[in-house]
Each structure stands twice: as structure tokens, then as C-alpha cells.
Design a protein around this motif. Structure first.
Motif, PDB file in Angstrom:
ATOM      1  N   LYS A 145       0.823  -1.207   0.000  1.00 48.24           N
ATOM      2  CA  LYS A 145       0.000   0.000   0.000  1.00 48.24           C
ATOM      3  C   LYS A 145       0.857   1.257   0.000  1.00 48.24           C
ATOM      4  CE  LYS A 145      -3.689   0.069   2.638  1.00 48.24           C
ATOM      5  NZ  LYS A 145      -4.563  -0.071   3.838  1.00 48.24           N
ATOM      6  N   SER A 146       1.923   1.244   0.798  1.00 52.60           N
ATOM      7  CA  SER A 146       2.809   2.411   0.855  1.00 52.60           C
ATOM      8  C   SER A 146       3.445   2.689  -0.505  1.00 52.60           C
ATOM      9  CB  SER A 146       3.899   2.189   1.903  1.00 52.60           C
ATOM     10  OG  SER A 146       4.859   3.216   1.855  1.00 52.60           O
ATOM     11  N   ASP A 147       3.992   1.649  -1.119  1.00 51.63           N
ATOM     12  CA  ASP A 147       4.643   1.839  -2.413  1.00 51.63           C
ATOM     13  C   ASP A 147       3.626   2.217  -3.491  1.00 51.63           C
ATOM     14  OD1 ASP A 147       6.899   1.164  -1.071  1.00 51.63           O
ATOM     15  OD2 ASP A 147       7.274  -0.722  -2.123  1.00 51.63           O
ATOM     16  N   SER A 148       2.400   1.720  -3.376  1.00 58.27           N
ATOM     17  CA  SER A 148       1.364   2.074  -4.351  1.00 58.27           C
ATOM     18  C   SER A 148       1.024   3.552  -4.274  1.00 58.27           C
ATOM     19  CB  SER A 148       0.102   1.238  -4.115  1.00 58.27           C
ATOM     20  OG  SER A 148       0.343  -0.132  -4.322  1.00 58.27           O
ATOM     21  N   PHE A 149       0.879   4.070  -3.049  1.00 56.53           N
ATOM     22  CA  PHE A 149       0.580   5.499  -2.893  1.00 56.53           C
ATOM     23  C   PHE A 149       1.741   6.347  -3.400  1.00 56.53           C
ATOM     24  CE2 PHE A 149      -2.290   3.965   0.667  1.00 56.53           C
ATOM     25  CZ  PHE A 149      -3.453   4.218  -0.038  1.00 56.53           C
ATOM     26  N   THR A 150       2.974   5.896  -3.141  1.00 53.07           N
ATOM     27  CA  THR A 150       4.129   6.631  -3.630  1.00 53.07           C
ATOM     28  C   THR A 150       4.157   6.650  -5.149  1.00 53.07           C
ATOM     29  OG1 THR A 150       5.433   6.093  -1.648  1.00 53.07           O
ATOM     30  CG2 THR A 150       6.654   6.724  -3.626  1.00 53.07           C
ATOM     31  N   ALA A 151       3.818   5.508  -5.774  1.00 61.59           N
ATOM     32  CA  ALA A 151       3.851   5.415  -7.238  1.00 61.59           C
ATOM     33  C   ALA A 151       2.870   6.382  -7.887  1.00 61.59           C
ATOM     34  CB  ALA A 151       3.545   3.985  -7.674  1.00 61.59           C
ATOM     35  N   GLN A 152       1.777   6.686  -7.200  1.00 62.80           N
ATOM     36  CA  GLN A 152       0.789   7.615  -7.756  1.00 62.80           C
ATOM     37  C   GLN A 152       1.341   9.021  -7.925  1.00 62.80           C
ATOM     38  OE1 GLN A 152      -2.716   7.417  -5.286  1.00 62.80           O
ATOM     39  NE2 GLN A 152      -2.889   5.193  -5.477  1.00 62.80           N
ATOM     40  N   SER A 153       2.391   9.336  -7.157  1.00 62.11           N
ATOM     41  CA  SER A 153       2.951  10.683  -7.229  1.00 62.11           C
ATOM     42  C   SER A 153       4.193  10.766  -8.108  1.00 62.11           C
ATOM     43  CB  SER A 153       3.304  11.173  -5.814  1.00 62.11           C
ATOM     44  OG  SER A 153       4.351  10.393  -5.263  1.00 62.11           O
ATOM     45  N   LEU A 154       4.607   9.649  -8.714  1.00 62.56           N
ATOM     46  CA  LEU A 154       5.820   9.654  -9.537  1.00 62.56           C
ATOM     47  C   LEU A 154       5.637  10.526 -10.770  1.00 62.56           C
ATOM     48  CD1 LEU A 154       6.816   5.857  -9.407  1.00 62.56           C
ATOM     49  CD2 LEU A 154       7.942   7.751  -8.232  1.00 62.56           C
ATOM     50  N   THR A 155       6.647  11.318 -11.048  1.00 62.31           N
ATOM     51  CA  THR A 155       6.642  12.146 -12.256  1.00 62.31           C
ATOM     52  C   THR A 155       7.676  11.672 -13.277  1.00 62.31           C
ATOM     53  OG1 THR A 155       8.170  13.692 -11.180  1.00 62.31           O
ATOM     54  CG2 THR A 155       5.813  14.176 -11.007  1.00 62.31           C
ATOM     55  N   ASP A 156       8.627  10.867 -12.818  1.00 61.78           N
ATOM     56  CA  ASP A 156       9.649  10.324 -13.720  1.00 61.78           C
ATOM     57  C   ASP A 156       9.046   9.139 -14.480  1.00 61.78           C
ATOM     58  OD1 ASP A 156      11.796   9.222 -15.011  1.00 61.78           O
ATOM     59  OD2 ASP A 156      13.024   8.922 -13.217  1.00 61.78           O
ATOM     60  N   VAL A 158      10.393   6.832 -16.271  1.00 58.02           N
ATOM     61  CA  VAL A 158      11.168   5.594 -16.099  1.00 58.02           C
ATOM     62  C   VAL A 158      10.832   4.935 -14.770  1.00 58.02           C
ATOM     63  CG1 VAL A 158      13.487   4.629 -15.903  1.00 58.02           C
ATOM     64  CG2 VAL A 158      13.025   6.432 -17.578  1.00 58.02           C
ATOM     65  N   ALA A 159      10.779   5.747 -13.692  1.00 63.42           N
ATOM     66  CA  ALA A 159      10.446   5.207 -12.375  1.00 63.42           C
ATOM     67  C   ALA A 159       9.018   4.661 -12.356  1.00 63.42           C
ATOM     68  CB  ALA A 159      10.618   6.278 -11.311  1.00 63.42           C
ATOM     69  N   LYS A 160       8.105   5.360 -13.027  1.00 60.47           N
ATOM     70  CA  LYS A 160       6.712   4.890 -13.061  1.00 60.47           C
ATOM     71  C   LYS A 160       6.608   3.580 -13.833  1.00 60.47           C
ATOM     72  CE  LYS A 160       2.029   6.554 -13.825  1.00 60.47           C
ATOM     73  NZ  LYS A 160       1.667   6.144 -12.463  1.00 60.47           N
ATOM     74  N   GLN A 161       7.351   3.458 -14.920  1.00 63.63           N
ATOM     75  CA  GLN A 161       7.335   2.219 -15.691  1.00 63.63           C
ATOM     76  C   GLN A 161       7.932   1.065 -14.887  1.00 63.63           C
ATOM     77  OE1 GLN A 161       9.998   1.563 -19.251  1.00 63.63           O
ATOM     78  NE2 GLN A 161       8.027   1.673 -20.339  1.00 63.63           N
ATOM     79  N   ARG A 162       8.974   1.342 -14.111  1.00 64.73           N
ATOM     80  CA  ARG A 162       9.577   0.294 -13.274  1.00 64.73           C
ATOM     81  C   ARG A 162       8.566  -0.218 -12.241  1.00 64.73           C
ATOM     82  NH1 ARG A 162      13.935  -2.226 -11.280  1.00 64.73           N
ATOM     83  NH2 ARG A 162      13.971  -2.567  -9.023  1.00 64.73           N
ATOM     84  N   PRO A 459      14.904  -4.353  -2.016  1.00 62.40           N
ATOM     85  CA  PRO A 459      14.551  -2.954  -2.244  1.00 62.40           C
ATOM     86  C   PRO A 459      15.467  -2.309  -3.272  1.00 62.40           C
ATOM     87  CG  PRO A 459      15.785  -3.191  -0.203  1.00 62.40           C
ATOM     88  CD  PRO A 459      15.521  -4.581  -0.726  1.00 62.40           C
ATOM     89  N   THR A 460      14.929  -1.297  -3.947  1.00 62.41           N
ATOM     90  CA  THR A 460      15.753  -0.543  -4.887  1.00 62.41           C
ATOM     91  C   THR A 460      16.802   0.234  -4.112  1.00 62.41           C
ATOM     92  OG1 THR A 460      13.857  -0.304  -6.345  1.00 62.41           O
ATOM     93  CG2 THR A 460      15.715   1.201  -6.701  1.00 62.41           C
ATOM     94  N   PRO A 461      18.086   0.074  -4.434  1.00 60.15           N
ATOM     95  CA  PRO A 461      19.129   0.768  -3.663  1.00 60.15           C
ATOM     96  C   PRO A 461      18.919   2.277  -3.701  1.00 60.15           C
ATOM     97  CG  PRO A 461      20.092  -0.856  -5.156  1.00 60.15           C
ATOM     98  CD  PRO A 461      18.648  -0.738  -5.521  1.00 60.15           C
ATOM     99  N   PRO A 462      18.878   2.927  -2.505  1.00 62.61           N
ATOM    100  CA  PRO A 462      18.707   4.375  -2.480  1.00 62.61           C
ATOM    101  C   PRO A 462      20.013   5.074  -2.826  1.00 62.61           C
ATOM    102  CG  PRO A 462      18.997   3.539  -0.269  1.00 62.61           C
ATOM    103  CD  PRO A 462      18.964   2.335  -1.187  1.00 62.61           C
ATOM    104  N   PRO A 463      19.952   6.306  -3.249  1.00 64.34           N
ATOM    105  CA  PRO A 463      21.195   7.043  -3.499  1.00 64.34           C
ATOM    106  C   PRO A 463      21.980   7.223  -2.217  1.00 64.34           C
ATOM    107  CG  PRO A 463      19.296   8.508  -3.540  1.00 64.34           C
ATOM    108  CD  PRO A 463      18.753   7.109  -3.500  1.00 64.34           C
ATOM    109  N   ALA A 464      23.295   7.242  -2.338  1.00 68.23           N
ATOM    110  CA  ALA A 464      24.149   7.376  -1.169  1.00 68.23           C
ATOM    111  C   ALA A 464      23.851   8.688  -0.463  1.00 68.23           C
ATOM    112  CB  ALA A 464      25.617   7.329  -1.589  1.00 68.23           C
ATOM    113  N   ALA A 465      23.755   8.612   0.855  1.00 72.09           N
ATOM    114  CA  ALA A 465      23.475   9.810   1.645  1.00 72.09           C
ATOM    115  C   ALA A 465      24.118   9.643   3.006  1.00 72.09           C
ATOM    116  CB  ALA A 465      21.961  10.015   1.800  1.00 72.09           C
TER     117      ALA A 465
END
Length: 495
Positions: A145-156, A158-162, A459-465
Motif C-alpha cells: 500500500k505504501s509503495d502504491s501510494f508513492t507510485a501515484q505521485s511519480l513524475t519520472d 522511467v520510475a513509473k514504468q519500473r 529494495p531498490t538501492p537508495p542514493p548514497a546519503a
């Protein structure tokens, strides 16, 4: 901190964790623990752990009445529960049943519960296995559910297709695989059928069932007392008990675009209560790890609130069953949403952030709803995002006891140690905690059951921070069960 971000965070958690008639109640001030403060459910009950147990028990047995969490000890769940057990009027048994029916009901109960030598009960092995599968299913569903709600806000694109072609199918298949495994190896159908039959047993034999429930709540056994504050409490824990040590928490990340979408779905009562008088910053993203734990009460049977064979002598209501909530006990806490490892990334090259950076660095900590956030001690190099982190609480701030004189007269008098207790265990010094002897099942939390479960998708590796280790555990929300109309005596019964 920007109240809109706090509002978006609460809305995201609400969308993910509200289900099956439950609702979330949010603390607007920080309720934070050190990691070791939540270890009272494991190991030996030392004096320090007893104090933490008392604070936790008083906190999670407060009676919620809406979306904003109460800060009061005027009335706890155990007060209402004991009052009903003691005063309720019961309908007579509707049928005695044949010996065969009685034997069938007893077998069903034995399938769900295991008797202990002291007369109490614990979950059977089948029930423990069922609950572990249920916990795992709820965890995967929350991630989906969390990832689904996040996907609704994707503007990229490529990320939306993934998400559409890779991540969502993987998570959906994991849920289906787990449901099949639960049905095959987790006693899913058997436990749910047994629960229905056990409820029929209660409805056909009110007096017998009521006596069983009363045996599970004998005040001299289940109530303990902190003599220093004259506070009595019923020990309450959480499960799974190894949650704090687990690495399987879900990662939530809110981007600026998702924050904008969540604000449109935010509940009006939260919008009205979250002020905007704090420091205002542009936030690029907010991430934290989250999980839920169930509240465990060995002294409590929730079936009592659903049963229809009792009523109060004065016809008073525990719950109207409607929003806005009303009654002596319109809801109670069934789970907690916990959070840890908060990171807030501020937008780089933001004039708003530049204007507020000096003020930000002079503050000890900031507030983001339930979170306390450590302010940085030095400026970030130009053009780099500024990272803030959850502050480590110095002490548990979960509960602040009221003075004994402020306690309502209706509260039970503090219990005293019995002679048997004094001979079985040396009396503690006057300034320390004094507790009643307890049933062996009072603090028996969820036993571990090893079951082969499908692994989570990588999980998809997050950018280094940059990161800052923190042992702070926050109560982000209380998951509350709304009572139906209660009591709701069945008019077809003879009263």
C-alpha cells in the motif's frame, strides 16, 4: 518544522495502516523511547523494566476518542473492563446443548488455547503459527500500500514504468504466495472456523463464558501497583517481542511531489490542529523506517465488547458505535505504528532554507509532528542538501504520572502485597516498586515460531546519503479499534 510535512506524513501512515474498522490516533507531541527502553517484554523483570512496563501499560490503555491522541489517565481500559465484568446483567443461557455439542465446543476451544498449570491460558501452537503468518501478511500489505501510494505521485516516466512492470508485480505475487502458504501451512481456515464456533459457544452459554472471562481478570492477580505514585495497572506488552531488533522494517520515503498529493487527502481535524508557527523549510524528501506491533493483554478478552447477551443495569453505553466517538469506552488501542531512522533532506539552493539556516543551527531540536529532529551544528557546503536526523531521546517520555491526589475517586484502591507474596519474595524497600504476584501468563508475549516464509523483494538501492546512527524509537500513531454499539443486547433473548 513545516506543519504541512507533518500533515503529509500522518496522512501517509493513515492510508497505509487503517483497515477493518480501525482508525489511527496521532500524538502531536513526541513519544520517544531509547531502544533498550522497549526491552521490558524480554528477559528478567528488573526494577527498571517494571517501571518501563508500568509507563507503557498506562500509555496504551488510555481510551482514545478521536484522531488526536489523548494525554490523560482519568480512565483506563482495565477500569471499564472490570466494571462491566462486575456489574453487567446477563441473559440466561439459550440452550443447554447436547453432550456432543459440548464436546465439540470444548475441542474447538482447545484448538485455539492451551491450558497452563495455574489455570490461565495461552495461544495454542496452531494459533501462534496463524498469528505469525498474519503478522507477515500485514507487513507485506503495508509495504504494498505504501509503495502504491508513492507510485501515484511519480513524475519520472522511467520510475513509473519500473513500478508498473517490475516492483508492483513482484510485491503482488509475494502477497499471493504468502496467502497460499498461510492457507496450506498456517492453519488459516481452521483457526478462522474455530473462532466462529467459539463465538457460537459464547452466545449459547452466557453464564459459563462470563465466568471464564472473570477468572482471567481477578484484580488480586492481574493488577500491580506502583506504591510511589499510588498507580495500579494491568501489565501490557506488545508482539512480536523481537520487533525492535528486527531488520525487516519497511522504508517510507516521501518526496516533495508525494507530500503535495497527500496534503489533498489529509483529514480536516488534523489540518485544523497542526499549527504553522514553527520554522518553515523547503524539504526535498523525508524517509524513515516503520512497522506495527500488536498490543498484548493477557487479562483482556475483546469478545466481551461484541457479545450481545449482557447489558448494564443503568442502561449506560460504553460506545455509541458512531463518529464522533462517545461513551465510556468508544475505542481502545490494538496496535502501535513505530518509526525509526528518520532522515529529512532539505532542498538545496532554496532561498527559504538560506534565510532560515542561521535560526535552524541555533536550535537544539525541531519538531515534525511526533518526531524530534536534531538540528545541525555546522553549515552544509553550498549547493549540498542539508540532512537532519531523529534526535535521540535522553529518557522515555511516554507517560507522565499524575499526582496521587489528582486520581479520580472511582479508581480502584492500590493493591497491597499479600502474606503469601511476602513469604515467597522479600519485601522491596519502601521507595521501590511493589507488585502483585502474577499468573505465569500475564507477561507471556508472542512466542517465536519458525515458519518458512517467502523473502521480501530486494529494495531498490537508495542514493548514497550521509547517515547518523540513532536508537530512537517513536510512536508515530496508535491503531485504535472502534467499538460497535456497546452494549447492544439482543432483543430476542429473555431478559
Amino acid at each position: 518544522m513545516d506543519s504541512e510535512v507533518a500533515l503529509a506524513l500522518m496522512t501517509k501512515v493513515k492510508l497505509v495502516f487503517e483497515r477493518d474498522g480501525n482508525f489511527l490516533s496521532f500524538p502531536l507531541s513526541t513519544i520517544a523511547y531509547k531502544k533498550e527502553d522497549l526491552g521490558f517484554v524480554q528477559g528478567e523483570l528488573t526494577e527498571d523494566r517494571l517501571i518501563k512496563l508500568k509507563d507503557f501499560s498506562l500509555l496504551v490503555n488510555q481510551i482514545p476518542d478521536g484522531t488526536l491522541w489523548p494525554w490523560t489517565e482519568d480512565r483506563c481500559l482495565w477500569d471499564v473492563y472490570y466494571e462491566v465484568l462486575k456489574l453487567a446483567t446477563l441473559a440466561p443461557s439459550t440452550q443447554s446443548g447436547t453432550p456432543e455439542q459440548a464436546a465439540a465446543f470444548a475441542a474447538v476451544h482447545r484448538f485455539l488455547k492451551e491450558a497452563l498449570p495455574d489455570g490461565s491460558e495461552k495461544d495454542s501452537q496452531a494459533m501462534l503459527t496463524y498469528r505469525q503468518y498474519e503478522d507477515r501478511w500485514l507487513q507485506l500489505q503495508a509495504k504494498y500500500k505504501s509503495d502504491s501510494f508513492t507510485a501515484q505521485s511519480l513524475t519520472d516516466p522511467v520510475a513509473k514504468q519500473r513500478w508498473d512492470r517490475v516492483d508492483e508485480p513482484i510485491l503482488r505475487q509475494q502477497l499471493l504466495d504468502l496467502e497460499r502458504d498461510w492457507a496450506t501451512n498456517g492453519y488459516k481456515a481452521e483457526v478462522e472456523q474455530a473462532r466462529r464456533l467459539d463465538e457460537q459457544r459464547a452466545n449459547s452459554s452466557p453464564t459459563m463464558i462470563w465466568e471464564e472471562w472473570k477468572k482471567q481478570f481477578i484484580p488480586d492477580i492481574v493488577k500491580w501497583t506502583d506504591v510511589r505514585f499510588a498507580q495500579d495497572f494491568c501489565p501490557t506488552g506488545y508482539s512480536p517481542s523481537n520487533t525492535i531488533e528486527s531488520t525487516e522494517w519497511n522504508k517510507f520515503t516521501l518526496s516533495d511531489s508525494e507530500v503535495s498529493g497527500l496534503l489533498k487527502q489529509a483529514p480536516p481535524d488534523l489540518k485544523n490542529r497542526l499549527g504553522s508557527d514553527q520554522i518553515d523549510l523547503d524539504i526535498a524528501s523525508l524517509s524513515f523506517e516503520v512497522c506495527s506491533v500488536k498490543i498484548e493483554r493477557a487479562w483482556f478478552v475483546s469478545d466481551l465488547f461484541r457479545s450481545r447477551f449482557w447489558k448494564m443495569p443503568d442502561n449506560s453505553l460504553l460506545s455509541s458505535g458512531q463518529f464522533p466517538l462517545s461513551g465510556k469506552c468508544p475505542s481502545y488501542v490494538v496496535a502501535l505504528v513505530l518509526a525509526r531512522n528518520l532522515e529529512v533532506k532539505l532542498a538545496p539552493q532554496s532561498s527559504k532554507n538560506t534565510q532560515n539556516l542561521g535560526r535552524l543551527q541555533t536550535m537544539q531540536a525541531l519538531s515534525l509532528g511526533a518526531f524530534k529532529i536534531a538540528a545541525p551544528s555546522a553549515a552544509t557546503p553550498a549547493g549540498q542538501p542539508l540532512m537532519l536526523h531523529a534526535a535521540k531521546p535522553a529518557v522515555s517520555t511516554a507517560f507522565r504520572p499524575v499526582a496521587p491526589a489528582a486520581r479520580p475517586e472511582a479508581r480502584m484502591q492500590p493493591l497491597r502485597a499479600s502474606p503469601q507474596m511476602m513469604t515467597a519474595r522479600p519485601a522491596p524497600p519502601p521507595a521501590k516498586m511493589m507488585v502483585r504476584p502474577q499468573s505465569a501468563a500475564i507477561l507471556r508475549m508472542q512466542d517465536k515460531v519458525v515458519v518458512a516464509l517467502p523473502p521480501s523483494p530486494p529494495p531498490t538501492p537508495p542514493p548514497a546519503a550521509p547517515t547518523m546512527p540513532s536508537d530512537a524509537i517513536y510512536i508515530l500513531a496508535f491503531v485504535c479499534k472502534k467499538l460497535p454499539l456497546c452494549p447492544n443486547p439482543d432483543p430476542s433473548l429473555q431478559w
